[in-house]
Design a protein around this motif. Structure first.
Motif, PDB file in Angstrom:
ATOM      1  N   GLY A  46       0.820  -1.218   0.000  1.00 19.10           N
ATOM      2  CA  GLY A  46       0.000   0.000   0.000  1.00 19.10           C
ATOM      3  C   GLY A  46       0.847   1.257   0.000  1.00 19.10           C
ATOM      4  O   GLY A  46       0.538   2.233  -0.691  1.00 19.10           O
ATOM      5  N   ALA A  47       1.909   1.250   0.759  1.00 19.78           N
ATOM      6  CA  ALA A  47       2.785   2.421   0.820  1.00 19.78           C
ATOM      7  C   ALA A  47       3.485   2.663  -0.516  1.00 19.78           C
ATOM      8  O   ALA A  47       3.640   3.801  -0.938  1.00 19.78           O
ATOM      9  CB  ALA A  47       3.822   2.242   1.926  1.00 19.78           C
ATOM     10  N   PHE A  48       3.888   1.581  -1.180  1.00 18.23           N
ATOM     11  CA  PHE A  48       4.575   1.745  -2.459  1.00 18.23           C
ATOM     12  C   PHE A  48       3.612   2.130  -3.581  1.00 18.23           C
ATOM     13  O   PHE A  48       3.969   2.895  -4.471  1.00 18.23           O
ATOM     14  CB  PHE A  48       5.317   0.473  -2.849  1.00 18.23           C
ATOM     15  N   ASP A  52       3.139   9.321  -2.670  1.00 18.71           N
ATOM     16  CA  ASP A  52       3.880  10.306  -3.462  1.00 18.71           C
ATOM     17  C   ASP A  52       5.311  10.270  -2.942  1.00 18.71           C
ATOM     18  O   ASP A  52       5.526  10.313  -1.737  1.00 18.71           O
ATOM     19  CB  ASP A  52       3.258  11.684  -3.248  1.00 18.71           C
ATOM     20  N   PRO A  53       6.315  10.187  -3.798  1.00 20.85           N
ATOM     21  CA  PRO A  53       7.700  10.078  -3.315  1.00 20.85           C
ATOM     22  C   PRO A  53       8.123  11.198  -2.369  1.00 20.85           C
ATOM     23  O   PRO A  53       8.995  11.027  -1.550  1.00 20.85           O
ATOM     24  CB  PRO A  53       8.533  10.112  -4.591  1.00 20.85           C
ATOM     25  N   GLU A  59       9.406   5.458   2.664  1.00 23.97           N
ATOM     26  CA  GLU A  59      10.329   5.001   3.706  1.00 23.97           C
ATOM     27  C   GLU A  59       9.616   4.094   4.699  1.00 23.97           C
ATOM     28  O   GLU A  59      10.160   3.092   5.158  1.00 23.97           O
ATOM     29  CB  GLU A  59      10.966   6.191   4.429  1.00 23.97           C
ATOM     30  N   LEU A  60       8.391   4.438   5.028  1.00 26.91           N
ATOM     31  CA  LEU A  60       7.594   3.569   5.892  1.00 26.91           C
ATOM     32  C   LEU A  60       7.295   2.247   5.192  1.00 26.91           C
ATOM     33  O   LEU A  60       7.239   1.198   5.831  1.00 26.91           O
ATOM     34  CB  LEU A  60       6.288   4.254   6.291  1.00 26.91           C
ATOM     35  N   GLY A  61       7.115   2.294   3.880  1.00 26.77           N
ATOM     36  CA  GLY A  61       6.923   1.073   3.119  1.00 26.77           C
ATOM     37  C   GLY A  61       8.148   0.175   3.161  1.00 26.77           C
ATOM     38  O   GLY A  61       8.033  -1.050   3.246  1.00 26.77           O
ATOM     39  N   VAL A  62       9.315   0.776   3.110  1.00 26.90           N
ATOM     40  CA  VAL A  62      10.561  -0.001   3.204  1.00 26.90           C
ATOM     41  C   VAL A  62      10.664  -0.661   4.574  1.00 26.90           C
ATOM     42  O   VAL A  62      11.011  -1.839   4.690  1.00 26.90           O
ATOM     43  CB  VAL A  62      11.794   0.895   2.928  1.00 26.90           C
ATOM     44  N   VAL A  63      10.334   0.090   5.622  1.00 23.28           N
ATOM     45  CA  VAL A  63      10.362  -0.472   6.976  1.00 23.28           C
ATOM     46  C   VAL A  63       9.353  -1.617   7.094  1.00 23.28           C
ATOM     47  O   VAL A  63       9.655  -2.674   7.657  1.00 23.28           O
ATOM     48  CB  VAL A  63      10.083   0.626   8.024  1.00 23.28           C
TER      49      VAL A  63
END
Length: 92
Positions: A46-48, A52-53, A59-63
């Motif tokens: 969902g975060a990816f 919007d970049p 960054e939360l998506g990466v975590v």
């Protein structure tokens, strides 16, 4: 206080208050690991997909993706331990 009471580890003798055949709740840990992996994978996707970049949501998506990977690794470790100890993975 005796010398052995100030140390921890397998060299201590059984005192009679702890169970002699204590077992870890592997089923619960496996369910929580799989649930966490699904939850964090969905959050990462969902975060990816919706971010919007410039907002920092990626960054939360990466975590979240890293936490999903850790949960999958934990589920694999638990499943291997269950198999090694001869415990069933499901009731039946």
């Amino acid at each position: 206080m005796s010398a052995s009471s100030s140390h921890f580890g397998p060299h201590l003798q059984h005192t009679g208050t702890e169970p002699t055949k204590a077992r870890s709740p592997y089923r619960l840990r496996l369910v929580l690991a799989i649930g966490g992996a699904i939850l964090f994978a969905v959050a990462a996707a969902g975060a990816f997909l919706m971010s919007d970049p410039a907002t920092g949501v990626r960054e939360l998506g990466v975590v979240a993706a890293l936490l999903a990977v850790l949960a999958i690794i934990d589920a694999v470790v638990v499943a291997r331990r269950m198999h090694r100890e001869g415990r069933p993975r499901h009731r039946g």
